[in-house]
Design an enzyme around this catalytic site. Structure first.
Site, mmCIF file in Angstrom:
data_model
loop_
_atom_site.group_PDB
_atom_site.id
_atom_site.type_symbol
_atom_site.label_atom_id
_atom_site.label_comp_id
_atom_site.label_asym_id
_atom_site.label_seq_id
_atom_site.Cartn_x
_atom_site.Cartn_y
_atom_site.Cartn_z
ATOM 1 N N CYS A 1 0.836 -1.195 0.000
ATOM 2 C CA CYS A 1 0.000 0.000 0.000
ATOM 3 C C CYS A 1 0.869 1.242 0.000
ATOM 4 O O CYS A 1 0.952 1.965 0.992
ATOM 5 C CB CYS A 1 -0.892 -0.024 1.233
ATOM 6 S SG CYS A 1 -1.941 -1.459 1.193
ATOM 7 N N GLU A 2 1.531 1.460 -1.097
ATOM 8 C CA GLU A 2 2.476 2.578 -1.218
ATOM 9 C C GLU A 2 2.659 2.803 -2.708
ATOM 10 O O GLU A 2 3.028 1.868 -3.435
ATOM 11 C CB GLU A 2 3.803 2.134 -0.577
ATOM 12 C CG GLU A 2 4.842 3.168 -0.406
ATOM 13 C CD GLU A 2 4.707 3.892 0.936
ATOM 14 O OE1 GLU A 2 5.257 4.987 1.019
ATOM 15 O OE2 GLU A 2 4.047 3.380 1.855
#
Ligand SMILES: Cc1ncc(COP(=O)(O)O)c(C=O)c1O
Length: 443
Positions: free
Chosen positions: A370-371
């Protein structure tokens, strides 16, 4: 995907950055150490790191042949597991470690502590305690405060060999974050402001510490010989001043590691034979000019021993276009390889496990985290029909991948599988949810 019609190095049969054992069996697969990568993915799951044992050993032998009179220490920070420690010992290399963890892992699997050098810009009491308890060969002093601390821990009747890490004022290395040869970075003691000389004087005042030599490490991913030659001149210059001042003759000179490798076809690697020949000549000349005997050379390669021997193997989970970019997302990412996010490193992944007759197309390989910065390979060429379920293999994944892996998103760190002579064996198992849960002890 935007198709590219000319075949390019990144995805054609250019195997120059793959282990020497890499072959292309029929139906589009790639085998390493005699084992097809698709077979490894089926047997061990993905993501998985594959390590070609013969490639690691050959690289150790290349160093021993190029530097027959030098002490070669493998920099364990690049990648360490028990098998790796055994291979290094069997190939006649010592170890450079920088924590009690690396040190204990090596020694408890039988690595001789006298062939280990402990580094660290901020060694903890546990690091120093382990080093003294286990009897490491040398400790490299990296800050003034460490001297009294170490001398006290050794005790008035003890004895410990040490080196002092010097900053020679030489800028080299593949990225700002991995340059350590100049002032204004955290490692070592500078010649130019006199901190190095001051620390050496303090070490000489401690009878239980035996100064065996000076150390420097210029940086990492250095592809030219020249910075090493400049460093030799500066280090010998300092040794000459110490000789004049104290009558001191230091028997060792450690030039650290940092030897650059190619991550993609066509990239430059450091020429080790030229490095060995020219450093030897420079050292002999500089010592002759200074009237000093030639010290024994120590080198500390990490990346150049294990990097090209490793492959990261991923399964594609999704392919989608956003704006102008096609994103091929795989089942790993920045938690198993933070290097692109940290230093903008470029890789050349390729499709394995099936043949594709499709044109090449530009894509960006991203991870599952999640980046938005979770990118493994920017703007590479892959077959235009790459789809979920495919396997992508990233070469030159042996160094600073697992050793820098994180627990981000609790996906668990991948296993390490060694291949050799057609056989595969598990060296490090996958980190399971149970491993993660068992550390989480409070509510
Ligand atoms: C003191 C020291 N020696 C050796 C190395 C190994 O460098 P490389 O893996 O680039 O050869 C490092 C890397 O950070 C280091 O700090």
């Amino acid at each position: 995907m935007t198709t590219v019609h000319e075949p390019t190095a990144a995805n054609s049969a250019d195997l120059s950055v793959w282990p020497a054992s890499a072959t292309e069996p029929p139906r589009g697969d790639l085998a390493v150490g005699g084992v097809p990568l698709a077979e490894l993915a089926d047997r061990f799951g993905t993501p998985v790191y594959v390590l070609d044992e013969a490639e690691v050993r050959d690289r150790c032998r290349t160093y021993r042949d190029a530097f027959p009179d030098a002490e070669v220490l493998y920099a364990a920070k690049a990648f360490l597991c028990r098998a790796m420690a055994h291979w290094m010992d069997e190939e006649g290399l010592g170890l450079d470690v920088c924590s009690a963890g690396e040190l204990e892992l090596a020694v408890t699997t039988g690595f001789p502590p006298e062939h280990i050098v402990l580094h660290g810009n901020a060694k903890s009491p546990r690091d120093l305690g382990a080093a003294l308890r286990l009897g490491v060969g040398r400790i490299v002093i990296d800050s003034p405060s460490e001297i009294a601390r170490l001398a006290a821990a050794v005790g008035p009747h003890g004895h410990q060999k040490v080196m002092v890490r010097v900053v020679p004022g030489v800028s080299a290395g593949g990225h700002d974050k991995i340059r350590t040869g100049t002032d204004d970075q955290k490692f070592g003691l500078s010649i130019s402001d006199g901190y190095a000389q001051h620390a050496i004087a303090r070490v000489l005042d401690q009878p239980q510490l035996e100064l065996t030599g000076l150390h420097c490490h210029l940086g990492s991913q250095i592809t030219s010989v020249k910075p090493y030659l400049v460093a030799v001149r500066r280090m010998v210059g300092l040794m000459a001043r110490l000789h004049e001042q104290y009558g001191l003759v230091l028997p060792e000179l450690d030039l650290g590691g940092g030897h650059g490798i190619a991550y993609r076809p066509g990239e430059k690697a450091l020429d080790l034979t030229a490095l060995a020949r020219r450093v030897r000549t420079e050292l002999a000349d500089a010592c002759a000019t200074a009237g000093l005997p030639v010290p024994r050379l120590i080198i500390e390669p990490g990346r150049a021993i294990v990097g090209p021997a490793g492959i990261a193997l991923y399964r594609v989970l999704s392919v989608k276009r956003t704006g102008e970019t096609v994103f091929v997302a795989v089942d790993g990412g920045m938690s198993d390889n933070p290097r692109p996010a940290l230093y903008g490193v470029r890789y050349a992944p390729r499709l394995v496990g099936r043949h594709s007759g499709a044109d090449r197309a530009r894509a960006t390989v991203v991870g599952r985290h999640c980046e938005a910065g979770d990118v493994l390979a920017t703007d590479v060429e892959l077959p235009a029909d790459t789809h979920p379920g495919d396997l992508l293999a990233v070469p030159v994944a042996g160094a600073y991948h697992l050793s820098m892996a994180s627990g981000y998103n609790l996906v668990g760190r991948p296993p390490v599988v060694a291949v050799r002579n057609g056989l595969a064996r598990l060296l490090v198992r996958r980190e399971s949810l149970e491993d993660i849960r068992s550390r989480d002890v409070g509510l």
